[in-house]
Design an enzyme around this catalytic site. Structure first.
Site, mmCIF file in Angstrom:
data_model
loop_
_atom_site.group_PDB
_atom_site.id
_atom_site.type_symbol
_atom_site.label_atom_id
_atom_site.label_comp_id
_atom_site.label_asym_id
_atom_site.label_seq_id
_atom_site.Cartn_x
_atom_site.Cartn_y
_atom_site.Cartn_z
ATOM 1 C CE1 TYR A 1 -3.062 2.982 0.692
ATOM 2 C CE2 TYR A 1 -4.122 1.629 2.437
ATOM 3 C CZ TYR A 1 -4.290 2.629 1.491
ATOM 4 O OH TYR A 1 -5.319 3.488 1.489
ATOM 5 C CB CYS A 2 0.803 4.484 0.125
ATOM 6 S SG CYS A 2 1.502 6.089 0.104
ATOM 7 C CB VAL A 3 5.655 4.523 1.000
ATOM 8 C CG1 VAL A 3 5.170 3.900 2.423
ATOM 9 C CG2 VAL A 3 7.204 4.503 0.737
#
Length: 599
Positions: free
Chosen positions: A330-332
């Site tokens: 998720y994301c980074v």
């Protein structure tokens, strides 16, 4: 309010006289001029100045036009026309129709001015319309600036929008009719309550957005049953208890971003992606990252890849005796998962991962959105100064993300909680948003410089992990890519660029809403929608043009895709039960790392 006399101050109960309206119009015209002069001065300061001539050299070339003449002239002409029309609508003493024409900026819907008082009273109606006109003018004015690089121009536009949002009349007691009425009704008690809220926020150094006392981690959020089965100085590994008699043979390992706590994916039971995935027959493991302290000052991206993601993948493979795992980043953590996949491919170990799912994750930062505006040499120096203890206090990152949507995430709470004195409403997602984590200084600095500023991950061989150059083009792992249609942190056009690098089969799904609600959207809620396209698309625009819209959550689409990649099932027994395999249970989920107790 009925006891106020005409001329004693703005009141929704009186109709102003002609003289009052003329005075207000003059005052507002002067206020317009002051705001315009101030904003223009701030914009001028944001433009780099030409270098001074050297003592013995030639004069520098004349700078490019500060504004594009034709566009500037058009913007100014439109503003003059709209201003005259605005003043004329109100110069009749409040007896005429104040409604602006449909194509006027003053006619645009804006929920900051949704209360009827903003249109019922001529004084506030003129404030509202005047502000919307000025806001439109300043935003368009910033677009006419010429002679600076695109990044600087975007920063100017972002700063202008921030200034415009801050100057909104809704943010000030005397120019917000709802606040003014509340103050009169309560004798100022609302402002006293608001002051208490503000002082409490100042004490903790963070803007409050919800009532935190309503939530208890491990009880009514992050409460899916499971056990912590491994702990390292970097992360805890949670194994969730199965709820089905059979589970998919290939387990799932979830990597949340370490910029926040993992339980964005395990909020209340009805919102929890973790609980839903377990109920779908998946063996689910979650990585809970440790919030950084001074001992983690040298932790870098290599650590999150090697001693974080790959270590967790190998741990689960060994625990369950399987060749490969499904993964989510998720994301980074999705960006990091992409680098992990590239490293495994370079080492001939790609078969350790059966599939990869990326939630709102970027690998090519050439169009990374507004967050990239905070990344330049000056900002990196500031980050380094703020990270003197060896880590960056998570409150700074929280403030940065709030600035990206200042109107909704800052000024909305200033008005409701500081000016109106409203009590905070319990909301689990906002509680998570305020539950900040610290970031290792070395990792954060390199992440901003190497990825956001220099975009090295998108360049084959530009980055090395543990001495091995990585190339995203070598990734052939089946991939499910989810982007949020209204995502301001990882814009869908940026997320799409993963398709320009990975070489394996990719299913791209565009979800309604943004960076959080676009992901955390359980099927039971029947909210939003998602778009899929079964035929090849060369660009996001082509995808959107041909996509099929499906109401509701994209989660069922994802689980069907996962089952198609690896459909085999096994009995949910033995090592599939947390703590019953070779890894003994250390403590109950969610574990002490997520509670901020690393000791």
């Amino acid at each position: 309010m009925s006891d106020h006399q005409p001329g004693a101050g703005p009141s929704t109960a009186c109709v102003p006289s002609l003289e009052q309206m003329q005075q207000w119009t003059r005052s507002l015209g002067q206020a317009q001029q002051l705001i315009l002069e101030y904003a223009t001065e701030q914009m001028a300061r944001a433009v780099p100045q030409p270098p001074l001539p050297s003592a013995c050299g030639a004069l520098p070339p004349a700078p490019a036009h500060f504004f594009q003449p034709e566009r500037l002239a058009q913007v100014q002409a439109d503003f003059a026309k709209e201003s005259i029309a605005l003043w004329q609508r109100f110069l009749d003493g409040g007896k005429g129709d104040h409604t602006p024409p449909p194509d006027s900026p003053a006619a645009r819907a804006d929920r900051r001015f949704a209360a009827p008082q903003w249109t019922d009273h001529p004084f506030y109606d003129m404030i509202r319309q005047s502000y919307l006109l000025i806001a439109d003018y300043l935003t368009r004015l910033s677009d006419t600036v010429d002679g600076i690089d695109p990044h600087q121009k975007e920063r100017m536009r972002f700063a202008t929008q921030g200034l415009v949002d801050a100057l909104a009349p809704s943010n000030f007691p005397l120019t917000n009719p709802v606040v003014f009425e509340r103050t009169m009704e309560t004798g100022g008690e609302n402002l006293v309550r608001g002051l208490r809220h503000m002082l409490a926020d100042m004490e903790k150094g963070q803007l409050s957005q919800t009532d935190g006392s309503a939530f208890r981690v491990g009880e009514n959020i992050a409460a899916t049953p499971g056990k912590v089965v491994k702990e390292t100085p970097l992360y805890q590994l949670i194994h969730y208890a199965p709820t089905t008699k059979k589970v998919l043979a290939t387990p799932l390992v979830i990597f949340p971003p370490w910029i926040n706590r993992f339980y964005i994916l395990d909020l209340s039971p009805e919102k929890s992606f973790v609980k839903w995935a377990v109920d779908q027959g998946l063996s689910v493991f979650m990585v809970s990252w440790k919030s950084a302290d001074a001992s983690m000052k040298d932790i870098d991206w290599d650590d999150y890849i090697l001693r974080g993601q790959i270590d967790a993948i190998d741990t689960v493979r060994d625990l369950l005796g399987v060749e490969s795992v499904h993964t989510i980043g998720y994301c980074v953590a999705g960006t990091t998962l992409a680098a992990t996949l590239a490293l495994l491919a370079a080492r001939g170990q790609a078969d350790k991962v059966a599939s990869a799912t990326l939630f709102t994750a970027q690998v090519d930062f050439s169009e990374a959105g507004d967050l990239s505006l905070f990344v330049d040499d000056e900002q990196l120096k500031l980050v380094e100064q703020l990270s003197a203890p060896g880590y960056l206090d998570g409150r700074y990152m929280a403030a940065t993300f709030n600035l990206l949507r200042g109107r909704d995430l800052i000024w909305n709470y200033v008005v409701n909680n500081y000016l109106l004195g409203e009590d905070y409403v319990p909301f689990d997602l906002l509680y998570w948003n305020g539950d900040t984590t610290n970031l290792p200084a070395t990792w954060h600095r390199h992440y901003l410089a190497d990825l956001y500023r220099d975009n090295k991950l998108a360049a084959p061989g530009a980055l090395s992990i543990d001495g091995t150059p990585i190339d995203l083009r070598k990734v052939t792992t089946p991939c499910y890519m989810q982007a949020g249609k209204e995502d301001h942190i990882a814009p869908p056009r940026s997320v799409w660029k993963v398709k320009d690098h990975f070489r394996g089969p990719i299913r791209f799904v565009l979800a309604g809403s943004g960076h959080i609600a676009g992901v955390v959207n359980p099927p039971s809620k029947q909210k939003y929608q998602y778009w899929t396209c079964e035929k090849p698309a060369a660009s996001l625009d082509e995808f959107v043009a041909s996509a099929t819209e499906t109401p509701g959550s994209w989660w069922p689409d994802w689980i069907e895709w996962v089952r198609a990649v690896a459909p085999e099932t096994v009995a949910a027994k033995g090592a599939r039960i947390p703590g019953k395999g070779k890894l003994a249970a250390i403590e109950d989920a969610p574990g002490r790392y997520v509670k901020g107790d690393p000791a």
